[in-house]
Structure formats: structure tokens, C-alpha cells
Design a protein around this motif. Structure first.
Motif, PDB file in Angstrom:
ATOM      1  N   PHE A  51      -1.566   1.303   4.991  1.00 56.34           N
ATOM      2  CA  PHE A  51      -1.670   1.556   3.558  1.00 56.34           C
ATOM      3  C   PHE A  51      -3.043   2.077   3.164  1.00 56.34           C
ATOM      4  O   PHE A  51      -4.018   1.946   3.904  1.00 56.34           O
TER       5      PHE A  51
ATOM      6  N   ARG B 134      -4.985   0.931   0.733  1.00 48.49           N
ATOM      7  CA  ARG B 134      -5.933  -0.177   0.619  1.00 48.49           C
ATOM      8  C   ARG B 134      -5.655  -1.151   1.742  1.00 48.49           C
ATOM      9  O   ARG B 134      -4.492  -1.463   2.013  1.00 48.49           O
TER      10      ARG B 134
ATOM     11  N   ASN C 207      -4.703  -4.340   3.590  1.00 48.79           N
ATOM     12  CA  ASN C 207      -3.963  -5.494   3.073  1.00 48.79           C
ATOM     13  C   ASN C 207      -3.668  -6.519   4.163  1.00 48.79           C
ATOM     14  O   ASN C 207      -2.520  -6.832   4.439  1.00 48.79           O
TER      15      ASN C 207
ATOM     16  N   GLN D  52     -11.133  -4.591   8.186  1.00 50.99           N
ATOM     17  CA  GLN D  52      -9.778  -4.936   7.737  1.00 50.99           C
ATOM     18  C   GLN D  52      -8.851  -3.737   7.883  1.00 50.99           C
ATOM     19  O   GLN D  52      -7.693  -3.878   8.276  1.00 50.99           O
TER      20      GLN D  52
ATOM     21  N   ASP E 216       0.460  -5.984  -2.419  1.00 53.50           N
ATOM     22  CA  ASP E 216      -0.001  -5.325  -1.198  1.00 53.50           C
ATOM     23  C   ASP E 216       0.385  -6.135   0.038  1.00 53.50           C
ATOM     24  O   ASP E 216       0.725  -5.569   1.079  1.00 53.50           O
ATOM     25  N   LEU E 217       0.294  -7.468  -0.086  1.00 57.08           N
ATOM     26  CA  LEU E 217       0.632  -8.310   1.073  1.00 57.08           C
ATOM     27  C   LEU E 217       2.116  -8.215   1.392  1.00 57.08           C
ATOM     28  O   LEU E 217       2.508  -8.109   2.557  1.00 57.08           O
TER      29      LEU E 217
ATOM     30  N   GLY F 241       2.807  -4.965   3.024  1.00 56.41           N
ATOM     31  CA  GLY F 241       2.368  -4.965   4.412  1.00 56.41           C
ATOM     32  C   GLY F 241       3.427  -5.547   5.323  1.00 56.41           C
ATOM     33  O   GLY F 241       3.706  -5.022   6.405  1.00 56.41           O
TER      34      GLY F 241
ATOM     35  N   GLN G  61      -9.312  -9.794  -2.490  1.00 58.52           N
ATOM     36  CA  GLN G  61     -10.197  -8.856  -3.178  1.00 58.52           C
ATOM     37  C   GLN G  61      -9.382  -7.907  -4.027  1.00 58.52           C
ATOM     38  O   GLN G  61      -8.207  -7.771  -3.892  1.00 58.52           O
TER      39      GLN G  61
END
Ligand SMILES: Nc1ncnc2c1ncn2[C@@H]1O[C@H](COP(=O)(O)OP(=O)(O)OP(=O)(O)O)[C@@H](O)[C@H]1O
Ligand SMILES: [Mg+2]
Lengths: 280, 329
Positions: free
Chosen positions: A121, A123, A125, A181, B210-211, B214, B329
Motif C-alpha cells: 500500500f 502508506r 500499514n 515499516q 489500513d490494517l 493489509g 500513526q
């Protein structure tokens, strides 16, 4: 070399050959494009984000997607692995064939599709789990748990992160820096060996050294995988990709051709302006 | 903007703190409100301690401090390990264990009802329900949370016990008492489901998308995302909801008094009448016992014990929140 290292690299070799044999099945169809996009358009509510797109994305090549911010690059990527399903207001029209099968057919299971088409992605994650568990997550849910340690190490090495984390695999991934990350997310995506890898600006948070390593990785990956990468960095697109798609404002795919053609002799004036920096 | 001739001087003036009277007034007003809460808590604690001291010793705490010297009339050993609670009997006994037995029975039992159902409801609302469904179910939960507890008590004695519990156990030839712990466990459990569900759901909603993306992108199913990513990522909030539900169950009064009765008893059977610390306190606070009598003062000793138990639950809640909080964040 200690005997332990020996067995480890043997195990690594075995996995490697296993993957090679898996790949050779696909070799037979290598000349046909792995992804065929036909009149694919996307709306968010009433807003149109992509004009009908047509493109053939070649297998085991790197395809770059460039274009100004907000032109629909991420939207296009999300169409490929049906991550747009997660967005309530998003509706997708047209067809997208993966090995000749329209992924928008009713009988396609997006969960199974996403196991073949991985994504990194825009950003980073990482999950609030340990570094190890982040990389192992995809392997575990996909049942690829034989030689878990070897697979995790291999993915971290390929993502150029291993040397920085090898002593702290049990620590939380949230304690890593932003660039680390992002490389962790790359490792997590490649660990289960997807066939196609979608990367949304994977190098935007990385320093030049890590960027170079990730670019090496992408070239390396292209031997076995199909890579579709979004980037804002023209030099990067020119360096690593075989094909380049240029989207311009309004969500229109303006030109899609060999990277050398796009950068040296684009057919479209707007594309030339964009590449030479006269645009937006 | 300063029009000072020396620009650097003007800039320095701007960043110097100015004396602001309004700021000070607002700050004092807010401090006053905060102080009221703290002072009330302190006052409650002082009254409890003072009277509870009078229960264990022959004088109140303030008398003992002023005059010095007090003789213990009820030993801590008797209070904390005695198995008979009969404060107004002709041969009184002050062992709090039967009351703790009743309270723990309801609390633990209710947790077995509210935690699984509440957590499952939260996962459904947060991860599975379509937005339209969620927007209707969440207010319904809040209504359930707003029903006065005495209504739950009536629900227990007019519905759960006669129509559900007694006929069910009759089938096995077991006779359930009209007042019984099981009815209290069920209603207190139901009563605390909204608390678990609502607070847990808020915690799950706070997990960034976002998690989830993912995990979905790795080929996780909805179930795998809920259990393997969202639940662990929201665990501090989810635990907090459990502790709140438990401390609510410890302090619950009207529903348990109605459903489970007022008979102090050491028992592990959920089908008999029992008494919790809170039911003892309502039954005794109706004013039958003379102010200053040991019977009256036992109220405060029990109250203090209850206070310490809920305080412990809240401290545990704080600790868990700090220990498991994840920073995104
Ligand atoms: N979840 C969403 N809901 C509604 N509109 C969206 C959503 N995601 C994207 N859009 C809209 O779709 C258009 C394309 O967005 P997209 O994120 O695909 O652009 P992008 O090319 O990836 O931009 P960037 O280079 O800044 O990442 C934008 O106008 C954006 O506002
Ligand atoms: Mg984007």
C-alpha cells in the motif's frame, strides 16, 4: 559454514525449486498477457474516478503507472485485486481478465484472488504484532507454514530489511521507522509468493539506499512475478519498468506503451508535457 | 501586527506570555468543578472508613483519634473468614463470606453471559453489519442499556424464573427456588451486554482501515480479519469494557435483590436464594436498625468492602489500558 546454516540454505533451495516448478506450469501461457483490462471504469458514488480503461499487462514484466496526484492510480490498482469491494461507495464497471477469467464474474472469490495478487500500500500499514508475525501472517492464513522461519527470513532479505531486524524479530513492528515499516510491508506481501504484485508508491518513504535495494528487488521479482508499480518518480519508472501507463487528470489512461517509447517518443502531447514537467 | 521600528524586538514581544485575566477565571471555574468530584469521593471514603471503624472497634474513628484508645469488638478474622452473616440475630455473627459468595456468584456468572455475547455483538456490528443495520442496532443497544435496573428485576421474577428456569429444571426433577442466583446471573448478564458490545465496538471502529486492508490484501477472510487483526488491535478497549461490565455487576443492586432474594448463604448452587453485599445494604438501609448500633454500622463495613472491590476493578482497568495500548500513526 556451520551445519545449521547449511541445512537452512538447503531448505531455502528446496523452496526455490518448488516455486520454480510451480512457475513452469505458467510458462506455457507466457506469451498471453496475464491481465487484460477491458472498458474498466470506476465511480465513487456519482463521481467518476476512472474513464474506461483498456490495457494488456504482460506477464513477468514490470509495468509502471504514472500520473499526477488524484488521477486514479491507486483506484486502478485496487480494481485488480478487488480491494475496491471494501469501499461501500465504489462501483466498478467493465471487465478485468486474470489468466482469461473475468475477476468481476459472480463466481470469483475475492479472497482466493487476493492470494494470487498481492499488494503493497501507499502508506505503510504493519499490524500491531511482532516483526516476525507480520511477515508470517499471510503465510499462516494461506496454510504455507512449512519452513515458516526460512520463508520469513527469505522475504525479509529480499525486502532489504533482514540485517536491520534479525536480532529483534519479536519486537513490535510499530517500533520500526516509517521506511523500515514500508519494507516490512513489502516482505509481508511477497512472503506468500503471489503471482502478481501490486505496489503503490512503495519507495516514497525510503532513503536512496533503501530505494535502490527495493528497485533491485523489483527487477529480481520480475523474473518470476508480474509487477505493477505506481510511482511519482519518473526516473524510477524509466529505470525499472518494461511498460508504462500514463494516467492524466480525470482518470483517463492517456497512453500505454513500452517504457522507452513513452519516455523517448510519446505519441500524446499531454504525456510529453507531463513527463518533461510542463504539466500539473 | 507590530509596527515597532526594531522588527526583532516586535517579534519577541509577540511571543512573550501575556497576563490574561479571563484565562485565569476560566481555569479557576473548571478547577472548582473538578474539585467537587474529588471532594465528594473523599467525603464518601471518610464516612465509610469512620463508620466501618466503629463497627470493628467500640468507638468511631474520630473519637478514637481524639481520645485515643479503642478496643476491638469484631476481629478482622471473624469478618473476613466467618461463614455466617446474621447481624440482627439474637446470637449475631459477622462473617462476610456468604455475601461475597453471593456477589461473586452473580459477577462471575454474569461475565460468562455478557462477555461472549457482547464481544460477538461488537464484532458483528463493527466488521459484518452493513451500515444501515449498524445505524439501527447501535441505538437499540443503547436503549437496552438505559432500562432501569429494577425493571430487569421484575423481568427476572415475572418471566425468567417462572417461565424459563423453574420449568426447565423441573424436567430433570430439580426444584429451583423462587428467588435464585441463576435468574440474577441471567438478567445482570443481559443488562451488561450493551456495555461490553458498545465499548468494544467503539474500540474496534478505532482500528484504522489500513490494517484491515493489509490483511484483506493478503487473502484473509472476514473472519480472519476480525479475529486475527481487529480484535488483537483493539484488545485494550475490549478488556476495558469487560472490567467495566464486571464492576457494574459487582455494584448492581435492585435487579439482584429482586431476582435472587435476601438469604445469606454459602453455596455454589445457582438455584437457591442468596444475598449479595448490595442486597444486604438495601435491606438494612430501610431504617429498621438504630443509628449507631452494630447492626447499623455493619452496613458501612460492607459498603467499604464493596468500595474497595470496585476500586480494585477500576485500577485493573487503568493498568490494562496502559499495558496494552497500541499507538497508531
Ligand atoms: N475511498 C474513496 N471514496 C471516494 N472517493 C475516492 C476514494 N478514493 C479515491 N477517491 C477519489 O478518486 C480519485 C482518484 O483517487 P486515487 O487515490 O486513485 O488517486 P491517485 O492517483 O492514487 O493519487 P495519489 O498519487 O495522490 O495517490 C480522487 O479524485 C479521489 O478523490
Ligand atoms: Mg494513490
Amino acid at each position: 559454514m556451520s551445519s545449521q546454516e547449511q541445512t537452512q540454505s538447503n531448505a531455502e533451495l528446496e523452496i526455490e525449486t518448488e516455486i520454480q516448478s510451480e512457475r513452469s506450469d505458467r510458462e506455457t501461457r507466457a506469451d498471453e498477457p496475464v491481465l487484460e483490462v477491458r472498458e474498466l471504469d470506476v465511480h465513487y458514488g456519482d463521481e467518476r474516478a476512472l474513464q474506461p480503461v483498456n490495457a494488456d499487462i504482460p506477464e513477468k514484466k514490470v509495468t509502471a503507472i504514472i500520473g499526477p496526484s488524484g488521477c486514479g492510480k491507486s483506484t486502478f490498482l485496487r480494481c485488480v485485486n478487488r480491494m475496491n469491494d471494501q469501499i461501500d461507495v465504489c462501483s466498478v464497471g467493465g471487465e478485468l481478465y486474470f489468466h482469461g477469467k473475468n475477476v468481476y464474474d459472480d463466481d470469483v472469490d475475492p479472497v482466493a484472488l487476493r492470494r494470487k495478487i498481492g499488494q503493497v500500500f501507499q502508506r505503510p500499514n504493519p499490524f500491531p504484532k511482532s516483526i516476525y508475525d507480520n511477515v508470517a501472517y499471510g503465510l499462516r492464513i494461506q496454510g504455507k507454514t512449512d519452513d515458516l522461519d526460512t520463508r520469513v527470513e527469505r522475504a525479509l532479505r529480499r525486502a532489504a530489511l533482514w540485517s536491520e531486524v534479525e536480532d529483534r524479530l519479536d519486537e513490535s513492528a510499530l517500533d520500526l521507522s516509517g521506511g523500515q515499516q514500508q519494507r516490512l510491508c513489502i516482505a509481508r506481501a511477497i512472503a506468500p509468493d503471489p503471482e502478481v504484485l501490486l505496489m503503490d508508491e512503495p519507495a516514497s518513504a525510503l532513503d536512496p539506499i533503501a530505494t535502490a535495494k527495493v528497485e533491485d528487488l523489483i527487477e529480481d521479482l520480475a523474473e518470476n512475478y508480474t509487477v505493477v508499480i505506481v510511482t511519482h518518480n519518473m526516473q524510477q519508472a524509466a529505470r525499472i519498468s518494461d511498460k508504462t501507463a500514463v494516467f492524466l487528470t480525470g482518470g483517463e489512461l492517456v497512453e500505454f506503451d513500452d517504457t522507452t517509447t513513452i519516455f523517448e517518443n510519446p505519441a500524446n502531447q499531454a504525456v510529453e508535457d507531463y513527463i518533461t514537467g510542463k504539466f500539473g | 501586527m507590530s509596527t515597532d521600528t526594531d522588527p526583532s524586538q516586535g517579534f519577541a514581544d509577540e511571543i512573550v506570555r501575556k497576563d490574561n485575566a479571563e484565562n485565569r477565571r476560566v481555569r479557576r471555574g473548571l478547577f472548582g468543578c473538578a474539585a467537587i468530584t474529588v471532594l465528594t469521593t473523599v467525603a464518601i471514603f471518610v464516612v465509610l472508613i469512620d463508620n466501618a471503624f466503629g463497627f470493628f472497634f467500640d468507638v468511631r474513628l474520630y473519637e478514637a483519634t481524639l481520645q485515643g484508645g479503642a478496643t476491638q469488638q469484631i476481629t478482622f478474622t471473624e469478618y473476613f473468614t466467618g461463614a455466617r452473616w446474621a447481624p440482627s440475630h439474637s446470637t449475631p455473627d459477622f462473617g462476610i463470606l456468604p455475601l461475597i459468595n453471593g456477589t461473586l456468584m452473580v459477577t462471575v456468572g454474569a461475565a460468562f453471559v455478557s462477555i461472549p455475547i457482547g464481544t460477538a455483538t461488537a464484532i458483528y456490528l463493527s466488521e459484518y453489519a452493513r451500515p444501515e443495520v449498524r445505524s439501527k442496532l447501535k441505538p437499540a443497544l443503547e436503549v437496552l442499556a438505559g432500562v432501569p435496573t429494577i425493571v430487569y428485576g421484575f423481568f427476572a421474577i415475572s418471566f425468567i424464573t417462572p417461565i424459563f428456569i423453574r420449568p426447565f429444571f423441573e424436567l430433570f426433577g430439580v426444584r429451583a427456588s423462587f428467588f435464585n442466583a441463576l435468574a440474577a446471573i441471567i438478567v445482570v448478564g443481559i443488562m451488561t451486554i450493551p456495555m461490553v458490545a458498545s465499548i468494544s465496538e467503539d474500540a474496534m471502529q478505532a482500528v484504522p482501515d489500513d490494517l484491515r486492508n493489509g490483511a484483506y490484501a493478503l487473502g484473509a477472510s472476514r473472519h480472519e480479519v476480525s479475529m486475527g487483526v481487529v480484535l488483537p488491535a483493539s484488545i485494550s478497549g475490549v478488556f476495558a469494557s469487560y472490567i467495566l461490565a464486571i464492576s457494574r455487576a459487582i455494584g448492581e443492586t435492585m435487579a439482584v435483590t429482586l431476582a435472587m432474594g435476601a438469604q445469606p448463604r454459602m453455596s455454589l448452587s445457582p438455584l437457591v436464594e442468596m444475598m449479595t453485599m448490595t442486597s444486604f445494604m438495601v435491606s438494612r438501609a430501610r431504617g429498621e436498625s438504630a443509628v449507631g448500633s452494630i447492626d447499623y454500622q455493619s452496613l458501612f463495613a460492607v459498603g467499604l468492602t464493596l468500595f474497595v472491590m470496585t476500586l480494585a476493578a477500576n485500577l485493573l482497568n487503568d493498568y490494562i489500558k496502559r499495558r496494552y495500548r497500541e499507538v497508531y500513526q
